[in-house]
Design an enzyme around this catalytic site. Structure first.
Site, PDB file in Angstrom:
ATOM      1  N   PRO A   2      -1.429  -0.221  -7.366  1.00  0.00           N
ATOM      2  CA  PRO A   2      -0.903  -0.403  -8.723  1.00  0.00           C
ATOM      3  C   PRO A   2       0.601  -0.677  -8.679  1.00  0.00           C
ATOM      4  O   PRO A   2       1.321  -0.098  -7.862  1.00  0.00           O
ATOM      5  CB  PRO A   2      -1.208   0.932  -9.402  1.00  0.00           C
ATOM      6  CG  PRO A   2      -2.318   1.522  -8.604  1.00  0.00           C
ATOM      7  CD  PRO A   2      -2.092   1.069  -7.192  1.00  0.00           C
ATOM      8  N   GLU A   3       1.063  -1.559  -9.539  1.00  0.00           N
ATOM      9  CA  GLU A   3       2.486  -1.898  -9.578  1.00  0.00           C
ATOM     10  C   GLU A   3       3.139  -1.231 -10.782  1.00  0.00           C
ATOM     11  O   GLU A   3       2.483  -0.502 -11.535  1.00  0.00           O
ATOM     12  CB  GLU A   3       2.631  -3.420  -9.559  1.00  0.00           C
ATOM     13  CG  GLU A   3       1.943  -3.998  -8.325  1.00  0.00           C
ATOM     14  CD  GLU A   3       2.045  -5.504  -8.171  1.00  0.00           C
ATOM     15  OE1 GLU A   3       2.978  -6.115  -8.729  1.00  0.00           O
ATOM     16  OE2 GLU A   3       1.181  -6.080  -7.473  1.00  0.00           O
ATOM     17  N   LYS A  53       7.116   2.981  -8.730  1.00  0.00           N
ATOM     18  CA  LYS A  53       5.705   3.338  -8.615  1.00  0.00           C
ATOM     19  C   LYS A  53       5.496   4.844  -8.489  1.00  0.00           C
ATOM     20  O   LYS A  53       4.369   5.296  -8.257  1.00  0.00           O
ATOM     21  CB  LYS A  53       5.088   2.606  -7.424  1.00  0.00           C
ATOM     22  CG  LYS A  53       5.196   1.086  -7.533  1.00  0.00           C
ATOM     23  CD  LYS A  53       4.646   0.399  -6.303  1.00  0.00           C
ATOM     24  CE  LYS A  53       4.908  -1.102  -6.356  1.00  0.00           C
ATOM     25  NZ  LYS A  53       4.393  -1.796  -5.157  1.00  0.00           N
ATOM     26  N   ARG A 253       0.520  -9.694   3.003  1.00  0.00           N
ATOM     27  CA  ARG A 253      -0.160  -9.675   1.703  1.00  0.00           C
ATOM     28  C   ARG A 253      -0.605 -11.092   1.341  1.00  0.00           C
ATOM     29  O   ARG A 253       0.069 -12.065   1.677  1.00  0.00           O
ATOM     30  CB  ARG A 253       0.777  -9.165   0.603  1.00  0.00           C
ATOM     31  CG  ARG A 253       1.441  -7.836   0.879  1.00  0.00           C
ATOM     32  CD  ARG A 253       0.541  -6.663   0.588  1.00  0.00           C
ATOM     33  NE  ARG A 253       1.260  -5.415   0.777  1.00  0.00           N
ATOM     34  CZ  ARG A 253       1.986  -4.816  -0.156  1.00  0.00           C
ATOM     35  NH1 ARG A 253       2.092  -5.372  -1.358  1.00  0.00           N
ATOM     36  NH2 ARG A 253       2.598  -3.673   0.094  1.00  0.00           N
TER      37      ARG A 253
END
Length: 263
Positions: A2-3, A53, A253
């Site tokens: 999650p960002e 985060k 990524r």
């Protein structure tokens, strides 16, 4: 993972459920946190906020619970006494008379005080939060041109929480598409107009995502209703130029971009 926008939206739900209320039941999975269970009962949850985060839960006697969801952590809001069926491992339960907030699967959890909070290694390392409305494009531009950031390729820089906190992979992808920049560029290579465009996108895209994301559906990318322009759209046409969106790997990524209009 999650960002920033997803963590902030989760925090909003936690605030609505428990802030200003007195804790009636507290449970921690980790042995080092067990002594705080009885201490926190009868205390109020004063505030819940995000730093990038990370999520900080403030209690009325100046304790602060630090948690970082990392890859798999997730918060849930339930009715008091409710224990949802799940395969996830419960880490935290903070319960009031009518509601409870539960943290599953996370492992980076610590109890701090107001005095030790600022010395936490993660909080010391991170840069300004992209969802902090006091942060301006001008300040972001200044940060881009700092000696430690100006020659770093955007493919890695936009994942570095020391640059700006709360960014992550889908934001990196969407920001660079919005700014029409290839990922191998650095701030030192940009002209003034490009710097201004990138600086605006670095704030506008995360804030737009925060304001337009819906209820979490674990079968989607963190419940996104935010309209992705290139993320997870490999092989589709770019809505800006009609070119074909491609996928590659950058900084370990997946990276999506349009080679035709991102130069």
């Amino acid at each position: 993972m999650p960002e920033g926008p997803e963590i902030r939206r989760a925090a909003d739900k936690l605030v609505e459920a428990v802030v200003g209320k007195t804790l009636t039941r507290v449970w921690f999975a980790f042995p080092e946190l067990k002594p705080y269970e009885t201490e926190l009962v009868g205390q109020q949850v004063r505030q819940i906020e995000t730093r990038g985060k990370a999520l900080l839960t403030y209690f009325s006697h100046d304790r602060v619970l630090y948690s970082h969801n990392q890859l798999y952590g997730v918060w849930r809001v339930v009715n008091a006494g409710e224990s949802p069926e799940t395969k996830r491992d419960l880490r935290i339960r903070l319960e009031t008379q009518d509601r409870a907030i539960l943290l599953y699967s996370a492992s980076d959890i610590e109890m701090l005080t107001l005095d030790t909070l600022t010395a936490h290694p993660f909080l010391q390392r991170i840069g300004p939060d992209v969802l902090d409305l006091s942060l301006t494009p001008e300040q972001v531009c200044e940060r881009l041109l700092l000696p430690r950031f100006r020659r770093r390729q955007f493919s890695g820089l936009l994942l570095d929480q020391a640059f700006l906190a709360g960014l992550g992979n889908y934001l990196r992808v969407e920001i660079l598409w919005q700014a029409q920049l290839a990922p191998q560029h650095t701030a030192s290579q940009l002209n003034e107009e490009q710097l201004q465009t990138l600086s605006r996108a670095l704030l506008e895209i995360p804030r737009l995502s925060y304001n337009t994301r819906g209820t979490v559906d674990e079968n989607r990318h963190h419940g996104a209703i935010f309209s992705f322009k290139v993320f997870h759209r490999e092989g589709e046409s770019c809505e800006r130029c009609g070119g074909t969106i491609e996928r590659t790997m950058l900084s370990s990524r997946p990276f999506y971009w349009c080679p035709h209009c991102q130069s």
